[in-house]
Design a protein around this motif. Structure first.
Motif, PDB file in Angstrom:
ATOM      1  N   ALA A  22      43.391  -3.543  10.705  1.00 24.97           N
ATOM      2  CA  ALA A  22      42.626  -3.661  11.956  1.00 24.97           C
ATOM      3  C   ALA A  22      41.278  -2.957  11.844  1.00 24.97           C
ATOM      4  O   ALA A  22      40.251  -3.472  12.310  1.00 24.97           O
ATOM      5  N   TYR A  23      41.249  -1.821  11.203  1.00 22.82           N
ATOM      6  CA  TYR A  23      40.024  -1.025  11.039  1.00 22.82           C
ATOM      7  C   TYR A  23      38.987  -1.779  10.218  1.00 22.82           C
ATOM      8  O   TYR A  23      37.836  -1.931  10.635  1.00 22.82           O
ATOM      9  N   VAL A  24      39.390  -2.279   9.066  1.00 23.33           N
ATOM     10  CA  VAL A  24      38.471  -3.007   8.185  1.00 23.33           C
ATOM     11  C   VAL A  24      38.010  -4.308   8.849  1.00 23.33           C
ATOM     12  O   VAL A  24      36.819  -4.645   8.820  1.00 23.33           O
ATOM     13  N   ASN A  25      38.924  -5.049   9.468  1.00 22.04           N
ATOM     14  CA  ASN A  25      38.543  -6.306  10.119  1.00 22.04           C
ATOM     15  C   ASN A  25      37.598  -6.065  11.290  1.00 22.04           C
ATOM     16  O   ASN A  25      36.667  -6.857  11.507  1.00 22.04           O
ATOM     17  N   ALA A  26      37.809  -4.995  12.033  1.00 19.49           N
ATOM     18  CA  ALA A  26      36.890  -4.673  13.126  1.00 19.49           C
ATOM     19  C   ALA A  26      35.507  -4.350  12.569  1.00 19.49           C
ATOM     20  O   ALA A  26      34.485  -4.810  13.113  1.00 19.49           O
ATOM     21  N   MET A  27      35.443  -3.584  11.498  1.00 19.13           N
ATOM     22  CA  MET A  27      34.135  -3.284  10.890  1.00 19.13           C
ATOM     23  C   MET A  27      33.425  -4.564  10.494  1.00 19.13           C
ATOM     24  O   MET A  27      32.233  -4.735  10.770  1.00 19.13           O
ATOM     25  N   LYS A  28      34.148  -5.472   9.848  1.00 13.29           N
ATOM     26  CA  LYS A  28      33.538  -6.731   9.414  1.00 13.29           C
ATOM     27  C   LYS A  28      33.010  -7.520  10.603  1.00 13.29           C
ATOM     28  O   LYS A  28      31.927  -8.110  10.527  1.00 13.29           O
ATOM     29  N   GLU A  29      33.752  -7.531  11.708  1.00  6.44           N
ATOM     30  CA  GLU A  29      33.299  -8.249  12.895  1.00  6.44           C
ATOM     31  C   GLU A  29      32.028  -7.650  13.488  1.00  6.44           C
ATOM     32  O   GLU A  29      31.270  -8.343  14.159  1.00  6.44           O
TER      33      GLU A  29
END
Length: 169
Positions: A22-29
């Motif tokens: 969730a952390y990495v995907n949020a950063m990418k978004e």
């Protein structure tokens, strides 16, 4: 009265995989695509500090704390889409025991942002009082997070100090 300060991720909850996804995907978004995922290589091991470092590297501008609430909200939404977090075996019983049958007060200090941490505790069915949970939202260093948790516990339990403080995690 004594105090135990508990970490959450992989101390009380099996949540490392869900948290990091969730952390990495949020950063990418949020446009942070070149993410240093060598988590142990950071000076501070908190979501806010690691987010700051990657934000400044990718977006080439000074990190502003006002970014955290929208990032935290999106990360929370993403973690809710993943497999449910479970407790580390015995964690729920341990918290229940110290809450009801000992002379130890409890609080929680986590390097996670606060709202995802609350989701993890809820999914693992670990009972807590939100006043006693401190995340990294406005503190980069774990030591500062633990100190704030201790101060909030003093106020909550209405004590000037604790005889003994144990930090777990």
């Amino acid at each position: 009265m004594n105090l135990i300060v508990f970490d959450i991720d992989d101390t009380l909850t099996k949540s490392e995989s869900q948290h990091q996804t969730a952390y990495v995907n949020a950063m990418k978004e949020f446009g942070i695509s070149d993410i240093n995922q060598n988590w142990k290589g950071y000076k501070q091991h908190t979501d806010s500090f690691i987010l700051k470092e990657n934000y400044e590297t990718n977006l080439k501008k000074q990190f502003n704390g006002s970014f955290i609430p929208s990032f935290e909200a999106r990360m929370t939404e993403l973690i809710l889409l993943l497999n449910k977090v479970t407790e580390i075996p015995g964690a729920k019983n341990t918290i229940d025991y110290f809450s009801k049958h000992s002379n130890y007060a409890i609080c929680f200090a986590t390097g996670s942002l606060l709202k995802p941490a609350l989701v993890k505790l809820n999914q693992a069915q670990i009972v807590y009082n939100e006043t006693l949970v401190v995340g990294s939202n406005d503190i980069f260093e774990r030591e500062g997070i633990v100190k704030k948790a201790i101060e909030q516990a003093k106020e909550f339990y209405q004590v000037a100090s604790f005889d003994e403080i144990i930090s777990v995690g």
